[in-house]
Scaffold this motif. Structure first.
Motif, mmCIF file in Angstrom:
data_model
loop_
_atom_site.group_PDB
_atom_site.id
_atom_site.type_symbol
_atom_site.label_atom_id
_atom_site.label_comp_id
_atom_site.label_asym_id
_atom_site.label_seq_id
_atom_site.Cartn_x
_atom_site.Cartn_y
_atom_site.Cartn_z
ATOM 1 N N MET A 248 49.912 47.993 -41.399
ATOM 2 C CA MET A 248 48.598 48.443 -40.912
ATOM 3 C C MET A 248 48.011 47.334 -40.226
ATOM 4 O O MET A 248 47.796 46.240 -40.541
ATOM 5 N N MET A 249 47.726 47.371 -38.769
ATOM 6 C CA MET A 249 47.144 46.572 -38.249
ATOM 7 C C MET A 249 45.964 47.107 -37.205
ATOM 8 O O MET A 249 45.945 48.019 -37.025
ATOM 9 N N SER A 250 45.144 46.179 -36.960
ATOM 10 C CA SER A 250 43.945 46.503 -36.060
ATOM 11 C C SER A 250 43.936 45.390 -34.762
ATOM 12 O O SER A 250 44.877 44.704 -34.394
ATOM 13 N N VAL A 251 42.539 45.475 -34.611
ATOM 14 C CA VAL A 251 42.427 44.353 -33.228
ATOM 15 C C VAL A 251 40.921 44.083 -33.523
ATOM 16 O O VAL A 251 40.256 44.634 -33.893
ATOM 17 N N PRO B 115 41.882 46.841 -26.992
ATOM 18 C CA PRO B 115 40.768 47.481 -26.022
ATOM 19 C C PRO B 115 39.365 47.733 -26.782
ATOM 20 O O PRO B 115 38.837 48.431 -26.645
ATOM 21 N N THR B 116 38.931 46.465 -27.307
ATOM 22 C CA THR B 116 37.733 46.417 -28.141
ATOM 23 C C THR B 116 36.509 46.625 -27.079
ATOM 24 O O THR B 116 35.311 47.131 -27.436
ATOM 25 N N ASP B 117 36.730 46.273 -25.737
ATOM 26 C CA ASP B 117 35.608 46.601 -25.027
ATOM 27 C C ASP B 117 35.098 47.856 -24.700
ATOM 28 O O ASP B 117 34.188 48.110 -24.458
ATOM 29 N N ILE B 118 36.312 48.796 -24.852
ATOM 30 C CA ILE B 118 35.809 50.271 -24.877
ATOM 31 C C ILE B 118 34.914 50.703 -25.946
ATOM 32 O O ILE B 118 33.793 51.384 -25.576
ATOM 33 N N PHE B 119 35.188 50.152 -27.061
ATOM 34 C CA PHE B 119 34.341 50.501 -28.348
ATOM 35 C C PHE B 119 32.877 49.838 -28.312
ATOM 36 O O PHE B 119 31.911 50.154 -28.297
ATOM 37 N N HIS B 120 33.080 48.630 -27.594
ATOM 38 C CA HIS B 120 31.633 47.783 -27.444
ATOM 39 C C HIS B 120 30.841 48.614 -26.304
ATOM 40 O O HIS B 120 29.769 48.729 -26.816
ATOM 41 N N LEU B 121 31.436 49.195 -25.414
ATOM 42 C CA LEU B 121 30.283 49.814 -24.361
ATOM 43 C C LEU B 121 29.913 51.039 -25.096
ATOM 44 O O LEU B 121 28.568 51.294 -24.774
ATOM 45 N N CYS B 122 30.446 51.808 -25.969
ATOM 46 C CA CYS B 122 30.033 53.066 -26.544
ATOM 47 C C CYS B 122 28.998 52.732 -27.785
ATOM 48 O O CYS B 122 28.524 53.561 -28.324
ATOM 49 N N GLY B 123 29.049 51.387 -28.192
ATOM 50 C CA GLY B 123 28.010 50.970 -29.088
ATOM 51 C C GLY B 123 28.591 50.918 -30.426
ATOM 52 O O GLY B 123 28.062 51.081 -31.570
ATOM 53 N N GLY B 124 29.838 50.632 -30.239
ATOM 54 C CA GLY B 124 30.659 50.521 -31.705
ATOM 55 C C GLY B 124 30.555 48.910 -32.094
ATOM 56 O O GLY B 124 30.489 48.014 -31.079
ATOM 57 N N GLU B 125 30.692 48.798 -33.315
ATOM 58 C CA GLU B 125 30.631 47.635 -34.098
ATOM 59 C C GLU B 125 31.849 47.454 -34.926
ATOM 60 O O GLU B 125 32.164 47.984 -35.928
ATOM 61 N N ASN B 126 32.863 46.379 -34.516
ATOM 62 C CA ASN B 126 34.052 46.338 -35.208
ATOM 63 C C ASN B 126 33.687 45.817 -36.558
ATOM 64 O O ASN B 126 33.187 44.615 -36.813
ATOM 65 N N ILE B 127 34.385 46.410 -37.699
ATOM 66 C CA ILE B 127 34.229 45.923 -39.124
ATOM 67 C C ILE B 127 34.844 44.721 -39.373
ATOM 68 O O ILE B 127 34.655 43.903 -40.200
ATOM 69 N N ASN C 67 37.385 38.309 -38.489
ATOM 70 C CA ASN C 67 38.487 38.024 -38.502
ATOM 71 C C ASN C 67 38.820 37.273 -37.268
ATOM 72 O O ASN C 67 38.332 37.797 -35.923
ATOM 73 N N THR C 68 39.465 35.996 -37.160
ATOM 74 C CA THR C 68 39.794 35.389 -35.697
ATOM 75 C C THR C 68 41.120 35.761 -35.210
ATOM 76 O O THR C 68 41.427 35.254 -34.010
ATOM 77 N N VAL C 69 41.964 36.465 -36.134
ATOM 78 C CA VAL C 69 43.191 36.699 -35.692
ATOM 79 C C VAL C 69 43.014 38.033 -34.496
ATOM 80 O O VAL C 69 42.508 39.170 -34.643
ATOM 81 N N ALA C 70 43.808 37.898 -33.508
ATOM 82 C CA ALA C 70 43.627 39.029 -32.331
ATOM 83 C C ALA C 70 44.063 40.233 -32.765
ATOM 84 O O ALA C 70 43.254 41.391 -32.704
ATOM 85 N N TYR C 71 45.349 40.514 -33.385
ATOM 86 C CA TYR C 71 45.685 41.728 -34.095
ATOM 87 C C TYR C 71 46.268 41.349 -35.336
ATOM 88 O O TYR C 71 47.502 41.531 -35.647
ATOM 89 N N PRO C 72 45.290 41.508 -36.247
ATOM 90 C CA PRO C 72 45.416 41.275 -37.717
ATOM 91 C C PRO C 72 46.183 42.512 -38.332
ATOM 92 O O PRO C 72 46.061 43.614 -38.236
ATOM 93 N N GLN C 73 46.747 41.958 -39.321
ATOM 94 C CA GLN C 73 47.127 42.823 -40.461
ATOM 95 C C GLN C 73 46.448 43.096 -41.280
ATOM 96 O O GLN C 73 45.712 42.116 -41.879
ATOM 97 N N VAL C 74 45.955 44.523 -41.822
ATOM 98 C CA VAL C 74 44.942 44.750 -42.543
ATOM 99 C C VAL C 74 45.304 45.747 -43.842
ATOM 100 O O VAL C 74 46.112 46.383 -43.700
ATOM 101 N N GLY C 75 44.870 45.465 -44.943
ATOM 102 C CA GLY C 75 45.116 46.139 -46.000
ATOM 103 C C GLY C 75 44.075 46.999 -46.403
ATOM 104 O O GLY C 75 42.964 47.107 -45.923
ATOM 105 N N VAL C 76 44.327 48.436 -46.941
ATOM 106 C CA VAL C 76 43.547 49.473 -47.254
ATOM 107 C C VAL C 76 42.330 49.202 -48.068
ATOM 108 O O VAL C 76 41.330 49.594 -47.824
ATOM 109 N N GLU C 77 42.696 48.119 -49.167
ATOM 110 C CA GLU C 77 41.181 47.698 -49.799
ATOM 111 C C GLU C 77 40.315 46.942 -48.900
ATOM 112 O O GLU C 77 39.192 47.064 -49.364
#
Length: 283
Positions: free
Chosen positions: A176-179, A185-197, A201-211
């Motif tokens: 499971m990976m994110s950005v 494409p985080t700028d797309i979410f940012h324009l729409c008012g999104g806030e990345n959880i 995290n400073t890694v560009a495309y980090p591996q993420v655990g369900v927990e």
């Protein structure tokens, strides 16, 4: 492995062609263009270079005309010999996904390489304007860039005051990976008012655990459209706000992952989903 002829050409090019050629790139009217990523193919068409394409990368499926062009690259690398045989006078490569060693060989042959570097939505029109200078009719790319910028400005004005929606963007399942911001494409979410959880995290495309996702409790979860097992992954965690409210949505991966004119469609899709979430959480 290179053929003997190709090896000889590379050796000669090493001695007789300046290695800084790409740094001094000067636009001219290109007659034979090759693109090395799907988003570069789309940009080429939008910039007025479509009729000049003689080679594209695998998965270059838009517009439909691109599907009829010879494929000279895939995720494993580029077909160096074939590209040289096609004699391009412009190669468009994605900076972040470039096979640097192979591209250096092309540069040594004196082949101009335009490195498309896109992190933000504003970079899309910038790329279009630059690429249009290689087209026989630069007005095509300039017009599309103007349309993109005008539409982007309208969307920003509409959503800049909207309340924030905390989201998790799932790129893949196993692993499971994110950005993270500011990577595409985080700028797309940012324009729409999104806030990345994943703001810490400073890694560009980090591996993420369900927990980790459970602990951060996103309001919305986004996945690529190809992730057909999404509901199976998250249905066991109903206390996550996104799951509890059925706000686990799939995005069109071609719109969201490729920085092109179609990114405007991705913005509309994401913004519409955020609006649905806002209407629920505001109650």
């Amino acid at each position: 492995m290179y053929s003997r002829a190709l090896a000889l050409f590379i050796l000669l090019a090493t001695f007789f062609v300046p290695s800084t050629f790409a740094e001094n790139l000067s636009p001219h009217i290109a007659q034979r263009v090759i693109t090395l990523s799907p988003h570069a193919t789309e940009l080429a068409y939008s910039a007025g270079l479509g009729p000049k394409l003689v080679g594209v990368s695998q998965a270059s499926d838009y517009p439909l005309a691109a599907q009829k062009i010879e494929q000279v690259a895939n995720y494993q690398g580029i077909k160096l010999e074939r590209i040289l045989a096609l004699q391009p006078d412009l190669v468009i490569a994605w900076k972040k996904n470039a096979s640097s060693r192979e591209l250096e060989q092309l540069e040594k042959f004196g082949i101009p390489i335009y490195y498309s570097s896109i992190d933000s939505l504003d970079d899309i029109s910038k790329n279009l304007r630059q690429l249009s200078l290689w087209a026989s009719d630069p007005s095509i790319g300039q017009k599309n860039a103007d349309i993109f910028d005008a539409t982007l400005e309208q969307l920003r004005a509409r959503y800049q005051t909207q309340s924030k929606v905390r989201y998790f963007y799932q790129l893949s399942q196993k692993p499971m990976m994110s950005v993270t911001t500011p990577n595409w494409p985080t700028d797309i979410f940012h324009l729409c008012g999104g806030e990345n959880i994943l703001t810490d995290n400073t890694v560009a495309y980090p591996q993420v655990g369900v927990e980790q996702v459970i602990a951060l409790k996103p309001d919305v979860i986004f996945t690529p459209q190809a992730a057909t097992t999404t509901d199976t992954i998250w249905k066991n965690w109903p206390h996550i706000p996104a799951v509890k409210n059925n706000f686990v949505w799939s995005l069109n991966p071609d719109w969201s992952s490729r920085p092109t004119m179609r990114s405007l469609k991705a913005i509309k899709q994401v913004c519409d989903y955020f609006d649905q979430a806002r209407s629920t959480y505001a109650k």
